[in-house]
Structures are given as C-alpha cells and as structure tokens.
Design a protein around this motif. Sequence first.
Motif, PDB file in Angstrom:
ATOM      1  N   TRP A   1       0.080  28.555 -27.191  1.00 17.29           N
ATOM      2  CA  TRP A   1       1.046  29.507 -26.617  1.00 17.29           C
ATOM      3  C   TRP A   1       1.595  29.027 -25.264  1.00 17.29           C
ATOM      4  O   TRP A   1       1.786  29.814 -24.347  1.00 17.29           O
ATOM      5  CB  TRP A   1       0.411  30.907 -26.430  1.00 17.29           C
ATOM      6  CG  TRP A   1      -0.284  31.425 -27.650  1.00 17.29           C
ATOM      7  CD1 TRP A   1      -1.605  31.726 -27.769  1.00 17.29           C
ATOM      8  CD2 TRP A   1       0.305  31.721 -28.918  1.00 17.29           C
ATOM      9  NE1 TRP A   1      -1.902  32.168 -29.031  1.00 17.29           N
ATOM     10  CE2 TRP A   1      -0.732  32.176 -29.762  1.00 17.29           C
ATOM     11  CE3 TRP A   1       1.610  31.626 -29.462  1.00 17.29           C
ATOM     12  CZ2 TRP A   1      -0.527  32.545 -31.091  1.00 17.29           C
ATOM     13  CZ3 TRP A   1       1.816  31.996 -30.780  1.00 17.29           C
ATOM     14  CH2 TRP A   1       0.759  32.442 -31.573  1.00 17.29           C
ATOM     15  N   PHE A   2       1.836  27.755 -25.198  1.00 16.59           N
ATOM     16  CA  PHE A   2       2.276  27.203 -23.906  1.00 16.59           C
ATOM     17  C   PHE A   2       3.684  27.679 -23.532  1.00 16.59           C
ATOM     18  O   PHE A   2       4.007  27.857 -22.362  1.00 16.59           O
ATOM     19  CB  PHE A   2       2.216  25.667 -23.961  1.00 16.59           C
ATOM     20  CG  PHE A   2       2.430  25.002 -22.633  1.00 16.59           C
ATOM     21  CD1 PHE A   2       1.529  25.190 -21.593  1.00 16.59           C
ATOM     22  CD2 PHE A   2       3.554  24.219 -22.394  1.00 16.59           C
ATOM     23  CE1 PHE A   2       1.731  24.606 -20.362  1.00 16.59           C
ATOM     24  CE2 PHE A   2       3.762  23.637 -21.166  1.00 16.59           C
ATOM     25  CZ  PHE A   2       2.844  23.828 -20.149  1.00 16.59           C
ATOM     26  N   LYS A   3       4.483  27.893 -24.540  1.00 18.34           N
ATOM     27  CA  LYS A   3       5.851  28.384 -24.268  1.00 18.34           C
ATOM     28  C   LYS A   3       5.797  29.716 -23.516  1.00 18.34           C
ATOM     29  O   LYS A   3       6.583  29.938 -22.585  1.00 18.34           O
ATOM     30  CB  LYS A   3       6.608  28.535 -25.601  1.00 18.34           C
ATOM     31  CG  LYS A   3       8.074  28.811 -25.447  1.00 18.34           C
ATOM     32  CD  LYS A   3       8.775  28.769 -26.796  1.00 18.34           C
ATOM     33  CE  LYS A   3      10.258  29.072 -26.692  1.00 18.34           C
ATOM     34  NZ  LYS A   3      10.569  30.306 -25.972  1.00 18.34           N
TER      35      LYS A   3
ATOM     36  N   ASN B  32       5.191  29.242 -19.831  1.00 15.96           N
ATOM     37  CA  ASN B  32       6.466  28.877 -19.184  1.00 15.96           C
ATOM     38  C   ASN B  32       7.365  30.113 -19.025  1.00 15.96           C
ATOM     39  O   ASN B  32       7.928  30.342 -17.959  1.00 15.96           O
ATOM     40  CB  ASN B  32       7.211  27.854 -20.031  1.00 15.96           C
ATOM     41  CG  ASN B  32       6.824  26.423 -19.666  1.00 15.96           C
ATOM     42  OD1 ASN B  32       6.347  26.178 -18.571  1.00 15.96           O
ATOM     43  ND2 ASN B  32       7.025  25.513 -20.597  1.00 15.96           N
TER      44      ASN B  32
ATOM     45  N   ASP C  54       3.820  23.387 -15.405  1.00 16.88           N
ATOM     46  CA  ASP C  54       3.495  22.026 -14.947  1.00 16.88           C
ATOM     47  C   ASP C  54       2.093  21.972 -14.354  1.00 16.88           C
ATOM     48  O   ASP C  54       1.322  21.049 -14.608  1.00 16.88           O
ATOM     49  CB  ASP C  54       4.504  21.570 -13.879  1.00 16.88           C
ATOM     50  CG  ASP C  54       5.836  21.146 -14.495  1.00 16.88           C
ATOM     51  OD1 ASP C  54       5.909  21.119 -15.733  1.00 16.88           O
ATOM     52  OD2 ASP C  54       6.777  20.863 -13.735  1.00 16.88           O
TER      53      ASP C  54
ATOM     54  N   ARG D 185      -0.753  11.336 -22.478  1.00 15.76           N
ATOM     55  CA  ARG D 185       0.086  12.511 -22.757  1.00 15.76           C
ATOM     56  C   ARG D 185       1.030  12.104 -23.872  1.00 15.76           C
ATOM     57  O   ARG D 185       1.911  11.246 -23.674  1.00 15.76           O
ATOM     58  CB  ARG D 185       0.848  12.913 -21.497  1.00 15.76           C
ATOM     59  CG  ARG D 185       1.613  14.188 -21.703  1.00 15.76           C
ATOM     60  CD  ARG D 185       2.229  14.664 -20.436  1.00 15.76           C
ATOM     61  NE  ARG D 185       3.029  15.851 -20.651  1.00 15.76           N
ATOM     62  CZ  ARG D 185       4.010  16.236 -19.867  1.00 15.76           C
ATOM     63  NH1 ARG D 185       4.288  15.534 -18.780  1.00 15.76           N
ATOM     64  NH2 ARG D 185       4.700  17.317 -20.134  1.00 15.76           N
TER      65      ARG D 185
ATOM     66  N   LYS E 242      -4.037  25.330 -35.717  1.00 16.17           N
ATOM     67  CA  LYS E 242      -3.089  26.353 -35.252  1.00 16.17           C
ATOM     68  C   LYS E 242      -3.011  27.460 -36.305  1.00 16.17           C
ATOM     69  O   LYS E 242      -3.024  28.649 -35.996  1.00 16.17           O
ATOM     70  CB  LYS E 242      -1.691  25.744 -35.039  1.00 16.17           C
ATOM     71  CG  LYS E 242      -1.612  24.715 -33.917  1.00 16.17           C
ATOM     72  CD  LYS E 242      -1.330  25.364 -32.589  1.00 16.17           C
ATOM     73  CE  LYS E 242      -1.209  24.315 -31.499  1.00 16.17           C
ATOM     74  NZ  LYS E 242      -1.094  24.854 -30.182  1.00 16.17           N
TER      75      LYS E 242
ATOM     76  N   ARG F 283      -5.830  29.063 -33.844  1.00 15.58           N
ATOM     77  CA  ARG F 283      -5.836  28.338 -32.546  1.00 15.58           C
ATOM     78  C   ARG F 283      -7.223  28.327 -31.892  1.00 15.58           C
ATOM     79  O   ARG F 283      -8.151  28.923 -32.404  1.00 15.58           O
ATOM     80  CB  ARG F 283      -4.780  28.884 -31.587  1.00 15.58           C
ATOM     81  CG  ARG F 283      -3.350  28.668 -32.095  1.00 15.58           C
ATOM     82  CD  ARG F 283      -2.328  29.357 -31.229  1.00 15.58           C
ATOM     83  NE  ARG F 283      -0.970  28.996 -31.663  1.00 15.58           N
ATOM     84  CZ  ARG F 283      -0.340  29.549 -32.696  1.00 15.58           C
ATOM     85  NH1 ARG F 283      -0.942  30.477 -33.416  1.00 15.58           N
ATOM     86  NH2 ARG F 283       0.878  29.166 -33.019  1.00 15.58           N
TER      87      ARG F 283
HETATM   88  N1  LIG Z   1       6.284  23.310 -17.793  1.00 10.67           N
HETATM   89  C1  LIG Z   1       6.479  22.405 -18.714  1.00 10.67           C
HETATM   90  N2  LIG Z   1       6.744  22.795 -19.985  1.00 10.67           N
HETATM   91  C2  LIG Z   1       6.894  21.839 -20.926  1.00 10.67           C
HETATM   92  C3  LIG Z   1       6.836  20.486 -20.630  1.00 10.67           C
HETATM   93  N3  LIG Z   1       7.051  19.793 -21.766  1.00 10.67           N
HETATM   94  C4  LIG Z   1       7.237  20.684 -22.740  1.00 10.67           C
HETATM   95  N4  LIG Z   1       7.138  21.940 -22.237  1.00 10.67           N
HETATM   96  C5  LIG Z   1       7.285  23.211 -22.928  1.00 10.67           C
HETATM   97  O1  LIG Z   1       6.220  23.401 -23.826  1.00 10.67           O
HETATM   98  C6  LIG Z   1       6.604  24.395 -24.741  1.00 10.67           C
HETATM   99  C7  LIG Z   1       6.029  24.099 -26.098  1.00 10.67           C
HETATM  100  O2  LIG Z   1       6.254  25.176 -26.889  1.00 10.67           O
HETATM  101  P1  LIG Z   1       5.934  25.248 -28.443  1.00 10.67           P
HETATM  102  O3  LIG Z   1       6.134  23.881 -29.043  1.00 10.67           O
HETATM  103  O4  LIG Z   1       6.710  26.382 -29.010  1.00 10.67           O
HETATM  104  O5  LIG Z   1       4.402  25.501 -28.504  1.00 10.67           O
HETATM  105  P2  LIG Z   1       3.491  26.699 -27.976  1.00 10.67           P
HETATM  106  O6  LIG Z   1       4.247  27.742 -27.250  1.00 10.67           O
HETATM  107  O7  LIG Z   1       2.404  26.032 -27.199  1.00 10.67           O
HETATM  108  O8  LIG Z   1       2.945  27.286 -29.286  1.00 10.67           O
HETATM  109  P3  LIG Z   1       1.806  26.692 -30.215  1.00 10.67           P
HETATM  110  O9  LIG Z   1       1.792  25.204 -30.007  1.00 10.67           O
HETATM  111  O10 LIG Z   1       2.228  27.046 -31.580  1.00 10.67           O
HETATM  112  O11 LIG Z   1       0.547  27.307 -29.800  1.00 10.67           O
HETATM  113  C8  LIG Z   1       8.134  24.405 -24.727  1.00 10.67           C
HETATM  114  O12 LIG Z   1       8.569  25.638 -24.168  1.00 10.67           O
HETATM  115  C9  LIG Z   1       8.522  23.282 -23.796  1.00 10.67           C
HETATM  116  O13 LIG Z   1       9.655  23.580 -23.012  1.00 10.67           O
HETATM  117  C10 LIG Z   1       6.585  20.104 -19.266  1.00 10.67           C
HETATM  118  O14 LIG Z   1       6.494  18.933 -18.922  1.00 10.67           O
HETATM  119  N5  LIG Z   1       6.401  21.102 -18.372  1.00 10.67           N
END
Ligand SMILES: Nc1nc2c(ncn2[C@@H]2O[C@H](COP(=O)(O)OP(=O)(O)OP(=O)(O)O)[C@@H](O)[C@H]2O)c(=O)[nH]1
Length: 475
Positions: free
Chosen positions: A292-294, A297, A306, A328, A447, A451
């Motif tokens: 859920w990294f999105k 953000n 970051d 990475r 996933k 997860r």
């Molecule tokens: N802050 C930041 N965000 C990043 C970077 N690289 C990628 N992202 C973000 O990482 C997010 C990845 O989102 P998703 O691929 O939807 O994955 P997720 O939200 O982690 O969902 P799941 O992987 O399904 O658990 C995107 O919003 C990208 O913009 C970075 O270097 N810095």
Amino acid sequence: MAVYKFYLGHRELSKAVFEWDAADRTALLTAFMLMEVFSHWLWCLFVWYRRDTYGAYVDINLLYPVWISVSIVGVFLLWMSSRFSPVRSVSSNLHIWQALIITIYSVYITFIVAILGHSSLVTGVSLVGGAMLGMMLINRNYVWRAFIGQIIAILAVSLLPYFGITIPNLRQLTATTLPPSIHSYMTHSDMTIIKNEALTWEGLNHLRQSSNLLWRSTHIYMSLPKAIFIIYMFRILLVSLDDSRRETLRHANQDELTQLKNRRYGLKKMKYALATVREYQDLSVMLLDLDWFKQINDNYGHDVGDQVLIEVSQTLSQSLTDKTIISRYGGEEFLIVLPDTKHDSAMMIAEQLRLNIAEHVMKIEGLADFNVTASFGLYTLTYEERACIAQGYEKITQQKTVARTSPLIKPIATQRAESQIASMQKLPSDICQRLISTADKALYEAKHRGRNQVVSANEMWAEKKGGKQSLYKSR
Ligand SMILES: Nc1nc2c(ncn2[C@@H]2O[C@H](COP(=O)(O)OP(=O)(O)OP(=O)(O)O)[C@@H](O)[C@H]2O)c(=O)[nH]1
C-alpha cells in the motif's frame, strides 16, 4: 588568485586547483614560469659574482645580454600576471593572453636551451614537462601548437651550425681528452689559455673537470626542481582524476535516494554471483515490495514516501550481511540475491526481514508514528536444477554449433577457444530474468494472499498438481 591555498593537503589542493576558473589557472602557470625565469636570473647572478673562477668556462661577454634578456622576460611575465584580474571578465581576451604567454615561454626556453649548449636534460624536461604542465592548466590546443613549434625550433637551432651558422653559446669549449697532439684538438678558447699561460697536463685536466662540473650542475639546477614540481602537479591531477572516476562509478552504480545499489548494478552483481557460484551451492533470489505504498504517498506526501524508502533500505542493509546483494529494483521494489543460501535458510531470512520492516516504527515530524509492511516473493535455484539447466543448454548450443560449422576438422586453437566459451556460458543468458520473474510470481501470490507475508515459488510449484515444475518448464 587562490594560490594561498597551498596549506591544503594535496587531495584538497588538487580539487581546488582544477576547480579554479581559467584566468586563475593561467595566472598559476605564469607564476610557475616566473619562478623558472627567476631561477635562471639567479644563475646569471651567481656566475657573474664568481666570474673570476667561471670566466674560463663561461663566456662572460655573452652572459650580460643573456642576463638582460632573462630580466626582460621576467619583468614582462610579472606585468602579465598582474593583468589577470581585468582579463578575467572578458573571456576572449584570456585566450589571447594564454596564446601569448605560451608563445613567449616557448621562444624563451628554446633560447635558453640553445645558449646553454643544447643540454638534453633541460630540453627534455622543458619540452615534455612544460607541455604537460601547460595542458593541465590552460587551453590544450595552444600548448600543443607551442610544443610542436618548440620541437621545430630546437631542431633548427641544433642543425644551424651544420649550415655554417654559429649560434652564440655561453659554454666555453674545452678539451675533453688529452690527445697525443694537443694542438690538433684544441678549441680556440683553449688555445688562448695555452698561449697566455704555460698549461700543464694537470692544469688542463683540472680545467676540463671544473668546466664539466659547472655545466652539469647548471643543467641539473635548471631541470630537476622543474621536473619534481611537474611530477607533483601531475600526481595532483591523477588524484583528482581518480576521485572523479570513483565518484562517477558511485553515481552509476548507486541509487541516489536509498544509497543502495541500483537495478543495473544489482543485475550485474547477480550475473556475477551466478557465474561464480560453486558446485553444490544453492542461490536464492527475493523480490520485496512495500504494501500500500501509493496510500503512503497519497496520505502523507511524496517526501514522506521517500523517507519510508530510505528507512526500509537501511533496515535491509542492517539486517543482511555484506555478501548479500541488495538493490533497488524499481520504485518500492527491492531485489535481494543470497549467494550460497539454501531454500530453508532463505525463507528464514525473508521472514526475519519481513518482521524487521513491520516492526520498524516510522517517526516523522508532525505525523503520528506508523508502520509499513512488505510482501516477499522468493525462489531458490538449487544446484541440481542449475546442473539440469546447464546440461540442457549445452546440448542446444552443441547442436547449433554442429549445424553452423563445416565437417572439416577444426584447428586445435579453435576447439580450445570454443570449450572455454562453453564453460563460461554454462547457463542461458536470460537466467537472471527467469529467476526474477519467478520470484515476481511468488510476490504476486503474496500480495494476492493478503500482503505482509513471504511466498516461495519453490513451495508454490511443489503444491501444484500435475508434473514437476522448473525454471524453464513452468509455463
Ligand atoms: N515517494 C516515492 N514514491 C515512489 C517512488 N517510486 C515509486 N513511487 C510510488 O510508489 C507507488 C507504487 O504504487 P503501486 O504500484 O500502486 O503499489 P502499492 O500502492 O504499494 O500497492 P501494492 O504493491 O499492491 O501493495 C506509486 O504511487 C509510485 O508513484 C519514489 O521514489 N518515491
């Protein structure tokens, strides 16, 4: 000008010198020239002061015009070095000044070399060393042209006597051996000495040795300090080049944000690990993706995202040994390669990593503490499977080679080269990609299962019904 920075160590100094602007570097070169001209001026003073002794080996009448010329060049260079501040603002003027300085110096050095009697030591150091120093500090094109011009001028000066043109020479010629018939070998100046004084064998020998001593010392005095200084400057340049090469490599291999290895370098290291893995050693590959990294953000902003990436990277580096390749791989995805690690150990390591990440509390100013989790996909390439892949691959390559080559017997050298290549290419070139995509399938499954867990592709395949799965048969 920043010459006062000599108190710095040579590493710092190298950075400082090569970061100066062009006008400062030209001024530095002028200062070097000035020091050299001043050392020549001191030599003239010394010989003039001891003229009673050295009058026998040095043409004192010629010394005066030489001394005056050296003084004029010195004063001119001094005046020039004081003019650099106004020149700095107009860069086109600076180029004219650089060309002028290097031309004057070349003419001056040719003059000194000729007037001293063509010392190979002085010529060599001045030509090669002077050009090296010049190229380090000012426009290389001008120095290159001056270098060629200097070679032509020195050659011309050396050849002129063969065309009947005598060039004035500070060095008085003396007999270097004592021949049976002295008169037929004597030079004009020696003859003068013989006419005026009753010269003995010892006297002549003494004269010869003293003259040689003076001239050898002169050539050493005029060359060695310059050579040492130029070598020192060259060392400084190399230090600076080494540093920038290291810096470039670091940038090329490292991920700017997390300071981990980047994807390209991670793959390179993985290939190397596969090529050097020993018999009976398994190799495990993990792909890790933050959950859920999105949302992080979106909820807290990109900067917090970051910071999370940086802290997770630190957790990974602290939890794993130096032997492990951590890179990475993408945005919030990390590739971990564990050379010489069996499946069970790799599962334990992955589980521990998962816990370390989940337990790490993100403390970010202005925000409530929070945790992140990660999902893991893992695949272990056992040595048995590796051997099977290598065997299958060798068969295919052999078939291809037989089809391509003629039935004629190949030369032994060709056979040897081919067997060497075959042993280097035991595994297919796409093996890394296959391993990663297999680990990625397991990650996808992690996933899918909710997860924050580790899934092994080896176990997934073992659970599946219907035949044995493997890296190249699992489609
Ligand atoms: N802050 C930041 N965000 C990043 C970077 N690289 C990628 N992202 C973000 O990482 C997010 C990845 O989102 P998703 O691929 O939807 O994955 P997720 O939200 O982690 O969902 P799941 O992987 O399904 O658990 C995107 O919003 C990208 O913009 C970075 O270097 N810095």
